[in-house]
Design a protein around this motif. Structure first.
Motif, short mmCIF file in Angstrom:
data_model
loop_
_atom_site.label_atom_id
_atom_site.label_comp_id
_atom_site.label_asym_id
_atom_site.label_seq_id
_atom_site.Cartn_x
_atom_site.Cartn_y
_atom_site.Cartn_z
N HIS A 99 0.83 -1.20 0.00
CA HIS A 99 0.00 0.00 0.00
C HIS A 99 0.86 1.25 0.00
CE1 HIS A 99 -3.19 2.80 0.95
NE2 HIS A 99 -2.52 3.21 2.01
N ILE A 100 0.54 2.18 -0.89
CA ILE A 100 1.21 3.48 -0.90
C ILE A 100 0.25 4.50 -0.31
CG2 ILE A 100 2.24 5.29 -2.31
CD1 ILE A 100 2.88 3.24 -4.40
N PRO A 101 0.63 5.16 0.76
CA PRO A 101 -0.24 6.21 1.31
C PRO A 101 -0.18 7.45 0.42
CG PRO A 101 1.84 6.19 2.47
CD PRO A 101 1.89 5.04 1.50
N ASP A 102 -1.06 8.40 0.68
CA ASP A 102 -0.93 9.69 0.03
C ASP A 102 0.43 10.27 0.41
OD1 ASP A 102 -3.29 10.05 -1.43
OD2 ASP A 102 -4.40 10.54 0.37
N GLY B 39 -7.94 6.71 -10.06
CA GLY B 39 -6.88 7.69 -9.87
C GLY B 39 -5.88 7.29 -8.80
N ALA B 40 -5.97 6.06 -8.32
CA ALA B 40 -5.03 5.58 -7.32
C ALA B 40 -3.62 5.54 -7.90
CB ALA B 40 -5.43 4.20 -6.82
N GLY B 41 -2.65 5.96 -7.11
CA GLY B 41 -1.27 5.95 -7.56
C GLY B 41 -0.91 7.10 -8.46
N ASP B 42 -1.81 8.06 -8.65
CA ASP B 42 -1.52 9.21 -9.51
C ASP B 42 -0.29 9.96 -9.02
OD1 ASP B 42 -3.76 8.61 -10.96
OD2 ASP B 42 -4.84 10.46 -10.51
N LEU B 43 0.50 10.46 -9.98
CA LEU B 43 1.64 11.31 -9.66
C LEU B 43 1.16 12.75 -9.56
CD1 LEU B 43 4.82 11.59 -9.50
CD2 LEU B 43 4.72 12.06 -11.96
N ILE B 44 1.55 13.44 -8.50
CA ILE B 44 1.21 14.85 -8.36
C ILE B 44 2.49 15.68 -8.44
CG2 ILE B 44 -0.93 14.47 -7.09
CD1 ILE B 44 0.54 15.12 -4.49
N LEU B 45 2.39 16.82 -9.11
CA LEU B 45 3.54 17.68 -9.34
C LEU B 45 3.15 19.12 -9.07
CD1 LEU B 45 4.68 16.24 -12.81
CD2 LEU B 45 5.69 15.70 -10.58
N PHE C 220 2.56 11.35 -4.45
CA PHE C 220 1.70 10.31 -5.02
C PHE C 220 0.37 10.27 -4.28
CE2 PHE C 220 5.78 8.76 -6.51
CZ PHE C 220 5.48 8.25 -7.77
N HIS C 221 -0.68 9.87 -5.02
CA HIS C 221 -1.95 9.56 -4.38
C HIS C 221 -1.96 8.10 -3.95
CE1 HIS C 221 -4.69 13.01 -4.50
NE2 HIS C 221 -3.94 13.43 -5.50
N THR C 222 -2.72 7.81 -2.93
CA THR C 222 -2.75 6.47 -2.36
C THR C 222 -3.28 5.44 -3.35
OG1 THR C 222 -3.49 5.18 -0.45
CG2 THR C 222 -5.07 6.73 -1.41
#
Length: 263
Positions: free
Chosen positions: A85-88, A118-124, A244-246
């Motif tokens: 699991h990847i958290p926000d 949208g899980a795992g989305d990259l935010i910049l 990253f989004h969760t």
């Protein structure tokens, strides 16, 4: 392009030559210039394996002698393995906490499936632009107070201080000031680090950090990118924050990343 943004600092690079095993130097120079100007680049429909991804990353770095490690993330990790699991993951300068910041990061999505949420989305966030337009009152807090960090699990990095420690929130590169910081995790996901404004009351610090996050996530500076198979994204870590989004239970992403020096 399945990405959630209105601005254009994530430019799409369309030269097909970069996808070849031996991209020519002119293509790489053009790509480097675009990255320097925009802060982030998107290359679609790439077809790379681990070796060709590594070769391309080295070509972009213009440093074929350095055998930098590739970080590989599979979600889920394996057919019978428990879900990783990847958290926000909040916006941050890569490597800031351990003071080993890199020039740029190369991300490549080799396989993506069931990612409709949208899980795992990259935010910049283009913090170079954000800092140039930042209200004076917000800028003064970062300059006069600065940020302090507390690492909650020091086992991977035992050299880090046990308690709170400060890191200057600005750094100078080629005579220009840039933001240099990490935003805090949400309270329910604060498993890596905590952040506070030095010398501020807790409530005041939390309010400021929330306002800073909201400012950095304005449409003018912010991008949220939904991964598709074959996406390769270059991020200039000196002028763009990433996070990253969760992930969720049905997310399938096979992602490579490599840190590079821009020589």
């Amino acid at each position: 392009m399945a990405s959630h943004y209105k601005n254009t600092f994530l430019q799409q690079f369309l030269d097909a030559d970069v996808a070849s095993i031996q991209p020519n130097q002119n293509t790489i120079i053009q790509l480097r210039k675009l990255l320097d100007n925009s802060g982030a680049l998107l290359l679609k429909n790439m077809s790379l394996n681990k070796d060709t991804f590594h070769f391309l990353s080295q070509a972009i770095s213009l440093n074929t002698k350095v055998n930098a490690s590739i970080f590989e993330r599979r979600i889920p990790q394996a057919k019978d393995a428990p879900l990783f699991h990847i958290p926000d993951f909040p916006l941050h300068t890569d490597g800031i906490i351990i003071q080993q910041s890199t020039d740029a990061i190369v991300f490549y999505a080799q396989h993506v499936a069931h990612n409709t949420s949208g899980a795992g989305d990259l935010i910049l966030s283009n913090h170079a632009k954000a800092f140039a337009l930042m209200p004076i009152s917000m800028r003064n807090v970062l300059v006069q107070h600065g940020l302090e960090y507390l690492v909650l699990d020091r086992r991977p990095f035992p050299f880090l201080p046990e308690g709170w420690f400060s890191i200057p929130s600005l750094r100078k590169i080629n005579e220009q000031l840039y933001l240099y910081l990490a935003l805090p995790f949400s309270p329910e996901q604060s498993e890596f680090w905590q952040v506070r404004i030095k010398g501020m009351l807790s409530a005041t610090s939390e309010t400021f950090l929330r306002e800073l996050r909201e400012y950095l996530m304005q449409d003018e500076f912010f991008i949220r990118h939904s991964w598709q198979t074959g996406d390769l994204i270059l991020v200039d870590n000196r002028q763009v924050f990433h996070g990253f989004h969760t992930t969720t239970s049905d997310t399938q992403i096979h992602l490579y990343r490599q840190n590079i020096a821009l020589l």
